[in-house]
Scaffold this motif. Structure first.
Motif, short mmCIF file in Angstrom:
data_model
loop_
_atom_site.label_atom_id
_atom_site.label_comp_id
_atom_site.label_asym_id
_atom_site.label_seq_id
_atom_site.Cartn_x
_atom_site.Cartn_y
_atom_site.Cartn_z
N LEU A 40 0.83 -1.20 0.00
CA LEU A 40 0.00 0.00 0.00
C LEU A 40 0.87 1.26 0.00
CD1 LEU A 40 -2.62 1.71 0.55
CD2 LEU A 40 -2.34 1.16 2.94
N LEU A 41 1.89 1.28 0.87
CA LEU A 41 2.76 2.45 0.95
C LEU A 41 3.51 2.66 -0.36
CD1 LEU A 41 4.17 2.04 4.57
CD2 LEU A 41 2.53 3.74 3.75
N TRP A 42 3.97 1.55 -0.93
CA TRP A 42 4.66 1.63 -2.21
C TRP A 42 3.72 2.20 -3.28
CZ3 TRP A 42 3.28 -1.85 -6.31
CH2 TRP A 42 4.06 -1.72 -7.44
N ALA A 43 2.47 1.73 -3.26
CA ALA A 43 1.52 2.17 -4.28
C ALA A 43 1.23 3.67 -4.16
CB ALA A 43 0.22 1.37 -4.17
N VAL A 44 1.03 4.16 -2.93
CA VAL A 44 0.69 5.58 -2.80
C VAL A 44 1.90 6.49 -3.01
CG1 VAL A 44 -1.36 5.39 -1.34
CG2 VAL A 44 0.88 5.49 -0.28
N HIS A 45 3.09 5.92 -2.82
CA HIS A 45 4.29 6.72 -3.09
C HIS A 45 4.74 6.56 -4.54
CE1 HIS A 45 4.93 6.81 1.37
NE2 HIS A 45 5.21 8.04 1.06
N GLY A 46 4.25 5.52 -5.21
CA GLY A 46 4.74 5.22 -6.54
C GLY A 46 3.65 5.21 -7.59
N PRO A 47 3.29 4.02 -8.05
CA PRO A 47 2.44 3.93 -9.25
C PRO A 47 1.07 4.60 -9.12
CG PRO A 47 2.75 1.77 -8.23
CD PRO A 47 3.74 2.69 -7.60
N LEU A 48 0.49 4.63 -7.91
CA LEU A 48 -0.86 5.21 -7.82
C LEU A 48 -0.85 6.64 -7.31
CD1 LEU A 48 -2.93 2.18 -6.44
CD2 LEU A 48 -2.72 2.99 -8.79
N LYS A 49 0.33 7.19 -7.14
CA LYS A 49 0.41 8.56 -6.61
C LYS A 49 -0.19 9.56 -7.60
CE LYS A 49 4.21 11.45 -5.19
NZ LYS A 49 5.56 11.31 -4.62
N ASP A 50 -0.90 10.51 -7.05
CA ASP A 50 -1.55 11.53 -7.89
C ASP A 50 -0.47 12.45 -8.47
OD1 ASP A 50 -3.11 13.38 -9.07
OD2 ASP A 50 -4.03 14.14 -7.22
N PRO A 51 -0.34 12.47 -9.81
CA PRO A 51 0.71 13.34 -10.39
C PRO A 51 0.46 14.82 -10.09
CG PRO A 51 -0.68 12.32 -12.10
CD PRO A 51 -1.05 11.68 -10.81
N ASP A 52 -0.80 15.19 -9.85
CA ASP A 52 -1.09 16.59 -9.54
C ASP A 52 -1.29 16.80 -8.04
OD1 ASP A 52 -1.19 16.90 -12.31
OD2 ASP A 52 -3.31 16.27 -12.32
N GLY A 53 -0.75 15.88 -7.23
CA GLY A 53 -1.08 15.90 -5.81
C GLY A 53 -0.07 16.59 -4.93
N PHE A 54 0.74 17.50 -5.49
CA PHE A 54 1.73 18.24 -4.68
C PHE A 54 2.61 17.29 -3.88
CE2 PHE A 54 -2.03 20.95 -5.11
CZ PHE A 54 -1.46 21.97 -5.87
N ASN A 55 2.89 16.12 -4.49
CA ASN A 55 3.82 15.18 -3.88
C ASN A 55 3.33 14.54 -2.58
OD1 ASN A 55 6.08 13.87 -4.65
ND2 ASN A 55 7.49 15.15 -3.46
N PHE A 56 2.04 14.65 -2.29
CA PHE A 56 1.51 13.93 -1.13
C PHE A 56 1.39 12.45 -1.46
CE2 PHE A 56 -0.25 18.13 0.16
CZ PHE A 56 0.29 18.15 1.43
N PRO A 57 1.61 11.57 -0.48
CA PRO A 57 1.46 10.14 -0.76
C PRO A 57 0.00 9.74 -0.80
CG PRO A 57 2.11 10.44 1.52
CD PRO A 57 2.05 11.80 0.90
N GLU A 58 -0.69 10.06 -1.84
CA GLU A 58 -2.09 9.66 -1.98
C GLU A 58 -2.43 9.62 -3.46
OE1 GLU A 58 -3.56 12.69 0.64
OE2 GLU A 58 -3.96 14.06 -1.01
N SER A 59 -3.48 8.84 -3.77
CA SER A 59 -3.88 8.72 -5.17
C SER A 59 -4.73 9.93 -5.54
CB SER A 59 -4.67 7.44 -5.37
OG SER A 59 -5.99 7.63 -4.88
N ALA A 60 -5.04 10.02 -6.84
CA ALA A 60 -5.98 11.05 -7.28
C ALA A 60 -7.33 10.79 -6.62
CB ALA A 60 -6.12 10.99 -8.79
N LEU A 61 -8.11 11.85 -6.44
CA LEU A 61 -9.47 11.66 -5.95
C LEU A 61 -10.27 10.89 -6.98
CD1 LEU A 61 -10.12 15.23 -4.52
CD2 LEU A 61 -10.18 13.11 -3.22
N PHE A 62 -11.05 9.92 -6.51
CA PHE A 62 -11.82 9.09 -7.43
C PHE A 62 -12.90 9.94 -8.10
CE2 PHE A 62 -11.10 4.91 -4.87
CZ PHE A 62 -9.75 5.04 -5.09
N GLY A 63 -13.24 9.58 -9.34
CA GLY A 63 -14.33 10.26 -10.04
C GLY A 63 -15.68 9.89 -9.43
N ASP A 64 -16.66 10.72 -9.66
CA ASP A 64 -17.99 10.48 -9.09
C ASP A 64 -18.57 9.14 -9.53
OD1 ASP A 64 -17.95 12.78 -7.69
OD2 ASP A 64 -19.03 13.98 -9.20
N SER A 65 -18.23 8.73 -10.75
CA SER A 65 -18.80 7.48 -11.27
C SER A 65 -18.27 6.28 -10.49
CB SER A 65 -18.45 7.33 -12.74
OG SER A 65 -17.04 7.31 -12.89
#
Lengths: 371, 308
Positions: free
Chosen positions: A160-185
């Motif tokens: 999980l930590l690897w994912a939020v710091h790496g492949p699933l990290k939000d490219p527009d997320g100001f480098n926070f370890p979190e994914s993009a916000l999910f879409g409403d759908s």
């Protein structure tokens, strides 16, 4: 003198009463604990257990907290019934959350009707996959499932930590370890306006009904029960042990994975490092406290959800560390195990009698079997 | 890899393995008496926080480690009471102990989160520490590392040559027979559990006072569980637990090794190594169930009470 005397038959009354006694003892300890911390105990207990659910929003939040706990606990109860010591619901939940997020991030800008179902399915698949690994290691490689599932919890957390710091990290997320916000759908629909109570509640109700049917009405459930209570009897009866153990583990994995998916696609709405404050571990206590029965588990799960909320409330209102939640959880399991002695033993209060002293002196409290 | 890096890896291997060695040693003695205590992780955490707080206020390592050991003993008594006296499932009681102790440690330590103390100093033996490659690892360690070696030797001698060691083993193999022979089964098991608690407490304090001299919530990061796997790895033999602990210490240092080899691997993936190594070890050792059962104390985790 207090003496324990073995019962000929396990006490049904205490089977039901001991969880209640354990909860009472936990509350009593909480009372003393709050007093020792210089709080007014009754006010503190009110803040902890009543204030969080004083209004409809509070109750809806309680249900939101309880959903992941219950989903994990129904599955764990099946495992424990089969005497499979799966401690891995936490890891299965985390992997469900990661897998669900991997799919959900594909749909951020899409309004496809498949976004939400696929996200949930991915979560279920993630949980099943993680549990299947544990099943494989237990059945084929003969490893101890307690240690295996615990190790897998730590590995899942690192994934999980690897994912939020790496492949699933939000490219527009100001480098926070979190994914993009999910879409409403992708997000689970909210059941009642102005609350966060989501579709997961329905899944919970279905899981409860199905696990009740499985345990009470199905032959597979009966086989599981026999397997758990007497392995050799199950073998004699020709029950397929491998199949049963795999089944309970995979069902647990699926439910825990769904719980993880429900968190990221529900109240949280993205993948963050802290998707679970130990729901998978709390579910172990809930399963025991609920006597491995779906209805009991539901009640115990609500209590556990309340303890989580009370912990947060105590932090805000009383300035106590949030970790008090963990103390209540631990105490409850401790007291439950202690009270369960009453199911198997009768407590005898006896005046110290010289003629009896010979067999009492060795260990006055030790259970004396008289079978 | 240059000589200095290898020297440092060996040194760090011993330091990383020391808390594992201490916990596992305590658990071996506990399991030899027939009691499976899954509470090691929780007892380590409580030891870590108690040792840290005691050290923080007293500035004395003796008081720090003493408080940690005492805390370990006290909390292990709670486990012993429900597992031994109330005959609860040892697995469930151990889990309960870990859950309770983890919560307690976070609660007690909340005000100390992120604070630091001075680290336990090394006791360097000047001439010997200068030996290339192994000198630093063997002769420039701190007091607890040396203590762990003494304990390994004592435990080895205890089980091999001492009547009391034989008594512990007898109680773990067959408590009923041991009881009929006049051995105080309950007392021996209580002592074994308490010894495990003391060592788990010291191991926790080693983390918070020597390895990384600070307190953070859940800082043991599963070492207590890994130690339980080490006991299986060592097939309940003291000398092999030492080997296992250092192998694991080495496995946890993959970032240093990777750095030495010039590899760049993601930190979170490297952080998985000890757990993956534990899984691998469990798999390799469990292939042969007959062999495993050969070494396991016969009555391990089985409830027992007098007169049964």
């Amino acid at each position: 003198m207090i003496r324990l005397e073995a019962r000929v038959q396990h006490s049904t009354v205490w089977g039901y009463s001991s969880p209640l006694l354990a909860v009472l003892l936990t509350l009593l300890t909480g009372y003393i604990l709050f007093a020792a911390l210089g709080q007014s105990p009754s006010e503190a207990l009110y803040t902890f257990f009543i204030a969080p659910i004083a209004d409809w929003y509070g109750i809806s939040e309680l249900l939101v907290k309880t959903i992941p706990i219950l989903l994990c606990a129904y599955g764990l109860a099946l495992c424990f019934r089969a005497s499979v010591w799966n401690i891995g619901a936490e890891g299965q939940l985390l992997m469900g959350g990661v897998a669900a997020s991997a799919v959900a991030t594909l749909f951020v800008h899409s309004d496809s009707i498949w976004a939400m179902p696929l996200t949930l399915l991915a979560g279920i698949a993630g949980g099943i996959g993680w549990a299947a690994l544990a099943a494989f290691m237990k059945l084929r490689l003969n490893t101890n499932e307690i240690l295996v599932t615990i190790m897998m919890n730590y590995i899942a957390l690192n994934i999980l930590l690897w994912a939020v710091h790496g492949p699933l990290k939000d490219p527009d997320g100001f480098n926070f370890p979190e994914s993009a916000l999910f879409g409403d759908s992708t997000l689970l629909p909210v059941l009642f306006a102005d609350t966060r109570l989501h579709l997961g509640l329905v899944f919970c109700a279905i899981a409860m009904a199905l696990s009740w049917l499985f345990i009470s009405k199905s032959f597979l459930g009966f086989q599981t029960q026999v397997l758990g209570q007497d392995r050799s009897a199950a073998k004699m009866a020709g029950f397929n042990q491998t199949k049963l153990v795999t089944l309970v583990l995979l069902v647990c994995g699926a439910l825990a994975g769904l719980a993880g998916a429900g968190e990221v696609a529900g109240p949280i709405g993205q993948l963050v490092p802290q998707i679970s404050p130990g729901y998978g571990y709390a579910a172990i206590i809930v399963a025991f406290l609920g006597r491995l029965h779906p209805v009991g588990i539901t009640l115990a799960g609500l209590l556990m959800g309340l303890i989580y909320m009370g912990g947060e409330m105590a932090q805000i209102e009383l300035g106590l560390p949030n970790a008090i939640t963990g103390i209540f959880q631990g105490l409850m399991l401790f007291f439950l195990l202690s009270c369960d002695v009453l199911i198997r033993y009768r407590v005898r209060f006896k005046r110290f009698d010289k003629s009896n002293s010979a067999d009492n002196t060795s260990s006055s409290l030790a259970p004396q079997a008289q079978e | 890899m240059d000589i200095e890096l290898i020297t440092n890896i060996l040194y760090a291997t011993i330091r990383t393995g020391t808390p594992l060695l201490l916990v596992a040693l305590g658990e071996i003695i506990c399991e030899k008496s027939g009691i499976l205590n899954l509470g090691q992780e929780g007892m380590m955490l409580l030891g870590a926080v108690a040792g840290f707080i005691a050290m923080y206020h007293s500035d004395s390592f003796l008081i720090g480690f003493g408080a940690a050991a005492l805390t370990g003993v006290l909390i292990s008594l709670a486990f012993a009471f429900i597992a031994l006296h109330l005959n609860a499932s040892q697995v469930a009681a151990g889990l309960a102990l870990t859950i309770l102790a983890t919560g307690l440690s976070a609660f007690i330590g909340a005000d100390y989160e992120g604070k630091t103390v001075t680290a336990l100093p090394a006791l360097t033996i000047d001439g010997l520490a200068a030996i290339p490659v192994i000198g630093k690892a063997l002769f420039a360690q701190d007091a607890i590392v040396y203590l762990s070696w003494v304990l390994v030797i004592l435990a080895y001698l205890f089980f091999k040559h001492h009547r009391a060691g034989l008594a512990v083993r007898a109680v773990g193999e067959n408590p009923s027979v041991a009881s009929n022979l006049g051995l105080p089964v309950m007392s021996i098991r209580y002592l074994a559990v308490m010894f495990g608690g003391a060592l788990a407490g010291i191991a926790g304090a080693y983390l918070s006072l020597a390895y990384t001299p600070l307190w953070t919530e859940n800082m043991t990061a599963g070492r207590g569980w890994i130690a339980l796997a080490l006991v299986v790895f060592a097939s309940w033999r003291v000398e092999r637990v030492m080997l296992g602990a250092y192998l694991f210490g080495f496995a946890s240092l993959m970032h240093l090794v990777a750095q030495g080899l010039g590899l760049s691997v993601d930190g979170n993936l490297l952080a998985m190594m000890p757990y993956l190594a534990t899984l691998a070890v469990l798999i390799i050792l469990s292939r042969d169930p007959q062999k495993l059962r050969l070494f396991e104390p016969m009555s391990l985790a089985k409830p027992w009470h007098k007169g049964h």
